[in-house]
Design a protein around this motif. Structure first.
Motif, PDB file in Angstrom:
ATOM      1  N   GLU A  93       0.853  -1.181   0.000  1.00 32.67           N
ATOM      2  CA  GLU A  93       0.000   0.000   0.000  1.00 32.67           C
ATOM      3  C   GLU A  93       0.890   1.232   0.000  1.00 32.67           C
ATOM      4  N   THR A  94       0.729   2.069  -1.009  1.00 27.40           N
ATOM      5  CA  THR A  94       1.523   3.283  -1.141  1.00 27.40           C
ATOM      6  C   THR A  94       0.648   4.498  -0.845  1.00 27.40           C
ATOM      7  N   ASP A 133      -0.235  -2.731  -6.710  1.00 33.04           N
ATOM      8  CA  ASP A 133      -0.296  -2.093  -5.398  1.00 33.04           C
ATOM      9  C   ASP A 133      -1.432  -1.078  -5.335  1.00 33.04           C
ATOM     10  N   ARG A 134      -1.920  -0.851  -4.131  1.00 33.26           N
ATOM     11  CA  ARG A 134      -2.923   0.192  -3.908  1.00 33.26           C
ATOM     12  C   ARG A 134      -2.218   1.518  -3.676  1.00 33.26           C
ATOM     13  N   PRO A 149      -8.684   7.823  -0.858  1.00 31.61           N
ATOM     14  CA  PRO A 149      -8.463   6.474  -0.312  1.00 31.61           C
ATOM     15  C   PRO A 149      -7.557   5.651  -1.209  1.00 31.61           C
ATOM     16  N   ALA A 150      -6.844   4.716  -0.594  1.00 33.60           N
ATOM     17  CA  ALA A 150      -5.929   3.850  -1.334  1.00 33.60           C
ATOM     18  C   ALA A 150      -6.719   2.812  -2.125  1.00 33.60           C
ATOM     19  N   ARG A 151      -6.537   2.835  -3.443  1.00 33.37           N
ATOM     20  CA  ARG A 151      -7.199   1.876  -4.327  1.00 33.37           C
ATOM     21  C   ARG A 151      -6.209   1.424  -5.382  1.00 33.37           C
ATOM     22  N   ARG A 192      -0.605   0.485   8.063  1.00 33.02           N
ATOM     23  CA  ARG A 192      -0.174  -0.704   7.322  1.00 33.02           C
ATOM     24  C   ARG A 192       1.146  -0.441   6.603  1.00 33.02           C
ATOM     25  N   ARG A 193       2.075  -1.371   6.774  1.00 30.55           N
ATOM     26  CA  ARG A 193       3.405  -1.171   6.211  1.00 30.55           C
ATOM     27  C   ARG A 193       3.366  -1.053   4.690  1.00 30.55           C
ATOM     28  N   GLY A 194       4.224  -0.200   4.162  1.00 29.54           N
ATOM     29  CA  GLY A 194       4.302  -0.016   2.722  1.00 29.54           C
ATOM     30  C   GLY A 194       5.212   1.144   2.389  1.00 29.54           C
ATOM     31  N   LEU A 195       5.028   1.705   1.214  1.00 31.04           N
ATOM     32  CA  LEU A 195       5.828   2.836   0.758  1.00 31.04           C
ATOM     33  C   LEU A 195       5.092   4.133   1.064  1.00 31.04           C
TER      34      LEU A 195
END
Length: 331
Positions: A93-94, A133-134, A149-151, A192-195
């Motif tokens: 999730e970025t 990735d979202r 929102p992340a999509r 949530r871990r991500g970039l």
């Protein structure tokens, strides 16, 4: 009648003057054609294993499920064996925080800084959405933040970029932006871990006193402690040195204060360049201490080439740090 595509003085296409759809399509083609080849490789998560984030519980299937993933709490409540699924780290999730404050409404070369910020977000977005990735975004402007929102998917990314292109300029009567506060919320809200990508010119006024740390340093450290962080610093050449153009009025876009300046004064120009260089050096040192990857983009340079050089250099460092030691190394 032939329609002229608007260009700037250097002949390059200006994103903000194009219709959003055409600008986005051209941006995507530029990024994919010129950058995708630099980023080929395995798409790995931040931690080893099948996944780190817990998903929903489901009934245990003997012979298929790993008993180590047994959810004993749900099993005790339902009296039926349940396991807890995990979400694969390959679907990361970025999130990006984009500074659209008044100082970003400036540019004296190929692009304005806000257009370069859109290009930076598009670079990360187009290259990550192709991997599934979202992608989500937070826009800071006019003393408030707006969240996308992340999509996953191309249409969701286009929506974010279109919103950035259409974002109005900051009016003089709007509240000042609190970049440090926005970064603090950004570091706390998305766990949530991500970039994580932070795009700014870092001209928020904090840390003008060299003896006082930047207000955004602590939240950036917190962000780097949990996520992989890329900081994109956007600059214009006139912020680094003044040209000799005689007497002019200079206005601080963040505070609105104006002052008459004689740019023909050699001592004044030298002091301006020295102060600008000292500020940039402090920003670089702070980012390095925080552990963030630092990419600098300038409005008078080829941002695609600069990004490619950064990616290649970053990958070489990562390969040296994480590569398998050769036989006899260190002997």
């Amino acid at each position: 009648m032939t329609r002229q595509i608007p260009t700037n003085a250097g002949g390059e296409i200006s994103l903000a003057r194009l219709a959003p759809e055409r600008a986005l399509r051209r941006l995507e083609l530029t990024i994919v054609r010129r950058l995708e080849g630099f980023l080929h490789g395995e798409h790995l998560g931040l931690l080893p294993g099948p996944g780190t984030d817990l998903a929903e519980a489901r009934v245990y299937r003997p012979g298929e499920d790993d008993v180590r993933r047994m959810d004993w709490a749900v099993t005790a409540r339902t009296t039926t064996p349940h396991v807890r699924d995990v979400i694969s780290d390959r679907e990361l999730e970025t999130w990006t925080l984009v500074d659209m404050s008044a100082s970003m409404d400036f540019g004296t070369a190929a692009l304005e800084k806000r257009e370069l910020a859109v290009a930076a977000v598009g670079t990360v977005g187009f290259l990550t959405h192709r991997l599934g990735d979202r992608f989500g975004g937070v826009i800071l402007r006019g003393g408030r933040t707006r969240r996308w929102p992340a999509r996953s998917g191309r249409l969701a990314l286009y929506g974010l970029l279109r919103s950035l292109l259409d974002e109005p300029r900051t009016a003089a009567d709007e509240p000042d932006d609190d970049f440090s506060g926005a970064l603090d919320k950004f570091s706390r809200n998305y766990q949530r871990r991500g970039l994580r990508v932070v795009v700014s010119d870092f001209l928020d006024g904090s840390g003008d006193d060299p003896s006082v740390p930047f207000g955004w340093e602590r939240p950036l450290r917190r962000l780097c402690g949990r996520h992989q962080v890329l900081v994109v610093e956007v600059l214009d050449p006139r912020e680094l040195e003044l040209p000799d153009v005689g007497v002019v009025w200079l206005t601080d876009p963040e505070s609105g204060e104006a002052q008459e300046v004689d740019t023909g004064n050699v001592v004044l120009r030298a002091r301006y360049a020295e102060a600008a260089a000292a500020h940039r050096a402090r920003v670089r040192a702070t980012l390095r201490r925080s552990g963030a990857a630092h990419l600098t983009l300038r409005t008078d340079r080829d941002w695609v080439a600069d990004t490619a050089r950064f990616v290649l250099g970053h990958r070489r460092v990562a390969q040296r740090l994480h590569g398998t030691p050769t036989r006899g190394a260190g002997a």
